[in-house]
Scaffold this active site. Structure first.
Site, PDB file in Angstrom:
ATOM      1  N   CYS A  31       5.500  75.123   3.937  1.00 43.30           N
ATOM      2  CA  CYS A  31       4.797  75.986   2.992  1.00 43.30           C
ATOM      3  C   CYS A  31       3.299  75.664   3.018  1.00 43.30           C
ATOM      4  O   CYS A  31       2.891  74.539   3.304  1.00 43.30           O
ATOM      5  CB  CYS A  31       5.351  75.776   1.585  1.00 43.30           C
ATOM      6  SG  CYS A  31       4.588  76.888   0.359  1.00 43.30           S
TER       7      CYS A  31
ATOM      8  N   ASP B  47       1.420  75.359   0.578  1.00 46.20           N
ATOM      9  CA  ASP B  47       1.075  74.600  -0.633  1.00 46.20           C
ATOM     10  C   ASP B  47       0.234  73.354  -0.305  1.00 46.20           C
ATOM     11  O   ASP B  47       0.606  72.559   0.564  1.00 46.20           O
ATOM     12  CB  ASP B  47       2.377  74.187  -1.337  1.00 46.20           C
ATOM     13  CG  ASP B  47       2.133  73.691  -2.752  1.00 46.20           C
ATOM     14  OD1 ASP B  47       1.370  72.710  -2.917  1.00 46.20           O
ATOM     15  OD2 ASP B  47       2.697  74.271  -3.693  1.00 46.20           O
TER      16      ASP B  47
ATOM     17  N   ARG C 275      -0.125  70.649  -1.716  1.00 50.52           N
ATOM     18  CA  ARG C 275       0.463  69.338  -2.031  1.00 50.52           C
ATOM     19  C   ARG C 275       1.429  68.863  -0.955  1.00 50.52           C
ATOM     20  O   ARG C 275       1.953  67.757  -1.052  1.00 50.52           O
ATOM     21  CB  ARG C 275       1.196  69.411  -3.379  1.00 50.52           C
ATOM     22  CG  ARG C 275       0.281  69.725  -4.546  1.00 50.52           C
ATOM     23  CD  ARG C 275       1.075  70.167  -5.761  1.00 50.52           C
ATOM     24  NE  ARG C 275       1.745  71.432  -5.521  1.00 50.52           N
ATOM     25  CZ  ARG C 275       2.488  72.080  -6.430  1.00 50.52           C
ATOM     26  NH1 ARG C 275       2.650  71.555  -7.633  1.00 50.52           N
ATOM     27  NH2 ARG C 275       3.062  73.224  -6.138  1.00 50.52           N
TER      28      ARG C 275
ATOM     29  N   HIS D 259       9.872  72.980  -0.413  1.00 51.08           N
ATOM     30  CA  HIS D 259       9.499  71.954  -1.391  1.00 51.08           C
ATOM     31  C   HIS D 259       9.807  72.414  -2.814  1.00 51.08           C
ATOM     32  O   HIS D 259       9.719  73.603  -3.121  1.00 51.08           O
ATOM     33  CB  HIS D 259       8.015  71.596  -1.265  1.00 51.08           C
ATOM     34  CG  HIS D 259       7.089  72.705  -1.671  1.00 51.08           C
ATOM     35  ND1 HIS D 259       6.437  72.727  -2.887  1.00 51.08           N
ATOM     36  CD2 HIS D 259       6.727  73.852  -1.037  1.00 51.08           C
ATOM     37  CE1 HIS D 259       5.705  73.830  -2.960  1.00 51.08           C
ATOM     38  NE2 HIS D 259       5.859  74.532  -1.861  1.00 51.08           N
TER      39      HIS D 259
ATOM     40  N   CYS E 114       7.969  75.211  -5.583  1.00 53.07           N
ATOM     41  CA  CYS E 114       7.304  76.167  -4.682  1.00 53.07           C
ATOM     42  C   CYS E 114       6.920  77.438  -5.457  1.00 53.07           C
ATOM     43  O   CYS E 114       7.783  78.103  -6.039  1.00 53.07           O
ATOM     44  CB  CYS E 114       8.216  76.514  -3.514  1.00 53.07           C
ATOM     45  SG  CYS E 114       7.447  77.609  -2.296  1.00 53.07           S
TER      46      CYS E 114
END
Ligand code: CO
Length: 217
Positions: free
Chosen positions: A42, A44, A46, A98, A101
């Site tokens: 992803c 993302d 993080r 994750h 998400c």
């Protein structure tokens, strides 16, 4: 939060540090890359693959998109996959979702518009296919977590049935597909499932997300 100027300063410091440790570090990098792993994850911020696995430049070939979706008509991902498998001959493909998400959350709660809404058509399909399992998981956080796992499972199945992966399996090229979930609450990766050339991809017999968990216990 750091400004873009600090990123440039940090980069300069990192480059100097790497050359202090090994004066040939960057010269060696120019020879080429031979990563053994393709990571599909992803976008993302993080979930940065290099950081959470402590790997160095040259070790992981990476593709990221919102909610780690494998669209077989996504030319971007299919080109990455083709290059990784056919040219780099990676031995492993990690598809990593994750917890927490945003794409999966929007799939369950709605509210996304425009290109994001269009993009999430695939996760809406995953949700429709596993509605009972996801809705039965508990509160909204637990439902999101469950859909994250179902999404990894279904996307990994789609990946296994892509032209590039099927051809690699058929010619006996060593290749193992892994479905993992990263937990942003403790920073740990959980392996959920694996697919190799001998895995039965018939949906009725196919392994589900609890396969590796069961193996471990
Ligand atoms: Co995400």
């Amino acid at each position: 939060m750091r400004s873009y100027k600090e990123l440039l300063l940090s980069n300069r410091a990192w480059s100097e540090e790497m050359r202090e440790r090994d004066e040939n570090y960057f010269t060696q990098q120019t020879v080429g890359q031979k990563p053994e792993i393709l990571w599909i994850g992803c976008s993302d911020s993080r979930v940065s693959p290099d950081q959470i696995t402590q790997t160095n430049p040259g070790e992981i070939f990476i593709h990221r998109n919102v909610a780690n979706i494998v669209h077989r008509d996504d030319t971007n991902l299919m080109a990455v996959l083709q290059f990784a498998v056919d040219v780099l001959q990676v031995k492993h493909i990690v598809l990593c979702g994750h917890h927490g998400c945003g794409g999966i959350e929007a799939t369950l709660k709605g509210g996304a518009e425009g290109p994001i809404h269009e993009w999430l058509e695939d996760t809406r399909r995953v949700y429709a296919n596993h509605k009972t399992e996801v809705d039965g998981a508990g509160d909204m956080t637990a439902r999101i977590d469950r859909l994250v796992e179902c999404n990894v499972r279904d996307q990994l199945f789609d990946l296994a049935q892509s032209k590039t992966v099927k051809a690699a399996f058929d010619r006996g090229q060593p290749l193992l597909l892994h479905g993992w979930v990263y937990d942003i609450r403790d920073g740990l990766l959980k392996p959920l499932m694996e697919i190799d050339k001998d895995t039965d991809l018939n949906p009725d017999k196919a392994p589900d997300t609890v396969l590796l968990k069961e193996k471990e216990s």
